[in-house]
Design a protein around this motif. Structure first.
Motif, PDB file in Angstrom:
ATOM      1  N   VAL A 168       0.845  -1.178   0.000  1.00 30.52           N
ATOM      2  CA  VAL A 168       0.000   0.000   0.000  1.00 30.52           C
ATOM      3  C   VAL A 168       0.886   1.236   0.000  1.00 30.52           C
ATOM      4  CG1 VAL A 168      -0.157   0.286   2.516  1.00 30.52           C
ATOM      5  CG2 VAL A 168      -2.064   1.012   1.063  1.00 30.52           C
ATOM      6  N   ALA A 169       0.393   2.318  -0.563  1.00 26.55           N
ATOM      7  CA  ALA A 169       1.144   3.572  -0.574  1.00 26.55           C
ATOM      8  C   ALA A 169       1.132   4.210   0.813  1.00 26.55           C
ATOM      9  CB  ALA A 169       0.541   4.536  -1.590  1.00 26.55           C
ATOM     10  N   PRO A 170       2.231   4.851   1.240  1.00 22.08           N
ATOM     11  CA  PRO A 170       2.257   5.530   2.543  1.00 22.08           C
ATOM     12  C   PRO A 170       1.121   6.531   2.702  1.00 22.08           C
ATOM     13  CG  PRO A 170       4.469   5.399   1.629  1.00 22.08           C
ATOM     14  CD  PRO A 170       3.539   4.917   0.560  1.00 22.08           C
ATOM     15  N   ALA A 231      -1.784   1.396  -7.061  1.00 18.87           N
ATOM     16  CA  ALA A 231      -1.373   1.252  -5.661  1.00 18.87           C
ATOM     17  C   ALA A 231      -0.452   2.399  -5.254  1.00 18.87           C
ATOM     18  CB  ALA A 231      -0.684  -0.089  -5.443  1.00 18.87           C
ATOM     19  N   LEU A 232       0.488   2.759  -6.126  1.00 21.70           N
ATOM     20  CA  LEU A 232       1.395   3.868  -5.843  1.00 21.70           C
ATOM     21  C   LEU A 232       0.635   5.186  -5.672  1.00 21.70           C
ATOM     22  CD1 LEU A 232       4.259   3.038  -8.374  1.00 21.70           C
ATOM     23  CD2 LEU A 232       4.491   3.113  -5.884  1.00 21.70           C
ATOM     24  N   ALA A 233      -0.480   5.318  -6.398  1.00 20.78           N
ATOM     25  CA  ALA A 233      -1.267   6.548  -6.331  1.00 20.78           C
ATOM     26  C   ALA A 233      -2.165   6.599  -5.102  1.00 20.78           C
ATOM     27  CB  ALA A 233      -2.107   6.689  -7.591  1.00 20.78           C
ATOM     28  N   GLY A 234      -2.185   5.511  -4.320  1.00 22.65           N
ATOM     29  CA  GLY A 234      -2.984   5.504  -3.109  1.00 22.65           C
ATOM     30  C   GLY A 234      -4.423   5.074  -3.295  1.00 22.65           C
ATOM     31  N   ALA A 246       9.084  -4.993  -5.700  1.00 21.50           N
ATOM     32  CA  ALA A 246      10.188  -5.074  -4.742  1.00 21.50           C
ATOM     33  C   ALA A 246      10.978  -3.777  -4.676  1.00 21.50           C
ATOM     34  CB  ALA A 246      11.111  -6.243  -5.099  1.00 21.50           C
ATOM     35  N   ASP A 247      11.218  -3.148  -5.826  1.00 20.59           N
ATOM     36  CA  ASP A 247      11.973  -1.894  -5.837  1.00 20.59           C
ATOM     37  C   ASP A 247      11.189  -0.782  -5.152  1.00 20.59           C
ATOM     38  OD1 ASP A 247      14.354  -0.375  -6.825  1.00 20.59           O
ATOM     39  OD2 ASP A 247      12.809   0.739  -7.902  1.00 20.59           O
ATOM     40  N   ASP A 248       9.873  -0.757  -5.346  1.00 15.87           N
ATOM     41  CA  ASP A 248       9.043   0.252  -4.683  1.00 15.87           C
ATOM     42  C   ASP A 248       9.065   0.066  -3.168  1.00 15.87           C
ATOM     43  OD1 ASP A 248       8.114   1.492  -7.078  1.00 15.87           O
ATOM     44  OD2 ASP A 248       6.756  -0.193  -7.378  1.00 15.87           O
ATOM     45  N   ASN A 252      10.590   2.621  -0.228  1.00 13.45           N
ATOM     46  CA  ASN A 252       9.503   3.157   0.611  1.00 13.45           C
ATOM     47  C   ASN A 252       8.407   3.867  -0.181  1.00 13.45           C
ATOM     48  OD1 ASN A 252      10.709   2.297   3.099  1.00 13.45           O
ATOM     49  ND2 ASN A 252      12.157   4.005   2.908  1.00 13.45           N
ATOM     50  N   ARG A 253       8.307   3.563  -1.462  1.00 17.97           N
ATOM     51  CA  ARG A 253       7.172   4.081  -2.226  1.00 17.97           C
ATOM     52  C   ARG A 253       5.915   3.264  -1.936  1.00 17.97           C
ATOM     53  NH1 ARG A 253      11.423   4.555  -6.176  1.00 17.97           N
ATOM     54  NH2 ARG A 253      10.869   2.495  -6.996  1.00 17.97           N
ATOM     55  N   LEU A 254       6.135   2.005  -1.533  1.00 14.64           N
ATOM     56  CA  LEU A 254       5.057   1.124  -1.101  1.00 14.64           C
ATOM     57  C   LEU A 254       5.458   0.462   0.204  1.00 14.64           C
ATOM     58  CD1 LEU A 254       4.040  -0.671  -4.442  1.00 14.64           C
ATOM     59  CD2 LEU A 254       2.703   1.059  -3.223  1.00 14.64           C
TER      60      LEU A 254
END
Length: 298
Positions: A168-170, A231-234, A246-248, A252-254
């Motif tokens: 999930v996005a922060p 998911a990155l967009a929330g 995995a890279d996200d 800490n992007r996810l």
């Protein structure tokens, strides 16, 4: 049937069916369309059966044509592979590599790019589709498939297993919090991979315990990259393959949620029609794929 079938007529017949038209087959074979048409007619006269029904818009196989195509096409593929293998003994991979891959295959981009840089005499035709392609009939050299394999005469090389994770996005976690148990997922917006109107159920396991959670997707999509971007967009909590996110997570992007719970791992294979006379271009591609796509051991 009168006499022995002419091999060149068979080659033209196979190419016409694979190309879908006389004109396209003529272009591929570098011969006049009239010559292609005559060779088909000569073949039909020789076997004593009409093989192709011709209309102004399309070609279709008769029953006799289908039987002949299914018997001859694999043999033709073997002959082409033998020619490629003999040629390959004298040098590096060359020619056109046709690859069939799933729709969500963005992680293969760097592998294909590296392959092309390594082997300048090879061109790649990559077709991304979720349908099960006919490797022999559609002249694919290799297919990449995720999930259990159906019974088949195809040769499979196991590339490992794909692991999925909840992310999930922060920004979403700040606004809505995060679930502490799988059951709490039912109260959150989710991003689901798939399609159709049936309710989505996520099945998770932890220390021998198995639970099923019925989620209410805010977004349902059959493209993994769109699911990741959402998911990155929330938009919501997503279940994504580790390869995609995995890279996200590292950056800490996810955020990785419910880390003690896991989803069933999905086997991934590279398939090709036969292991006999496997051409250098296929061997080089599959070897690089196994080296670069970091999957879990089977």
């Amino acid at each position: 049937m009168s006499g022995t079938i002419d091999f060149n007529q068979l080659v033209v017949f196979i190419r016409v069916i694979q190309a879908g038209s006389l004109s396209e087959a003529a272009r591929h074979l570098k011969m006049p369309k009239s010559t292609v048409s005559r060779k088909i007619a000569d073949l039909e006269e020789r076997v004593g059966e009409r093989l192709i029904q011709r209309t102004t818009r399309k070609l279709s196989l008769t029953e006799a044509g289908r039987v002949l195509f299914e018997r001859v096409a694999p043999a033709m593929s073997d002959i082409e592979e033998a020619e490629s293998a003999v040629a390959g003994m004298r040098g590096a991979p060359r020619g056109v590599l046709r690859v069939a891959a799933p729709m969500s295959s963005s992680t293969l981009g760097p592998v294909v790019a590296e392959y092309l840089v390594r082997h300048p005499d090879v061109a790649v035709e990559m077709v991304c589709s979720d349908r099960l392609v006919d490797l022999v009939g559609e002249r694919f050299d290799v297919a990449i498939r995720a999930g259990a394999l159906v019974d088949s005469t195809l040769v499979a090389r196991n590339l490992g297993k794909a692991k999925s994770m909840l992310v999930v996005a922060p920004e979403y976690s700040k606004r809505h919090g995060v679930p502490k148990t799988p059951a709490e997922l039912a109260n959150h917006a989710c991003v689901a991979f798939g399609g159709g109107v049936e309710p989505h159920v996520w099945t998770m396991e932890s220390k021998g315990k198995r639970v099923e959670v019925r989620i209410k997707p805010r977004l349902t999509v059959n493209d993994m990259e769109i699911a990741r971007v959402s998911a990155l967009a929330g938009v919501g909590i997503a279940c994504l393959p580790e390869l995609f996110c995995a890279d996200d997570v590292r950056n800490n992007r996810l955020l990785h949620l419910l880390v003690d719970w896991s989803f069933a791992e999905i086997p991934v294979h590279a398939l090709y029609p036969t292991r006999r006379h496997l051409s250098p271009k296929v061997v080089a591609f599959v070897d690089l794929l196994a080296e670069r796509i970091q999957l879990h051991d089977s």
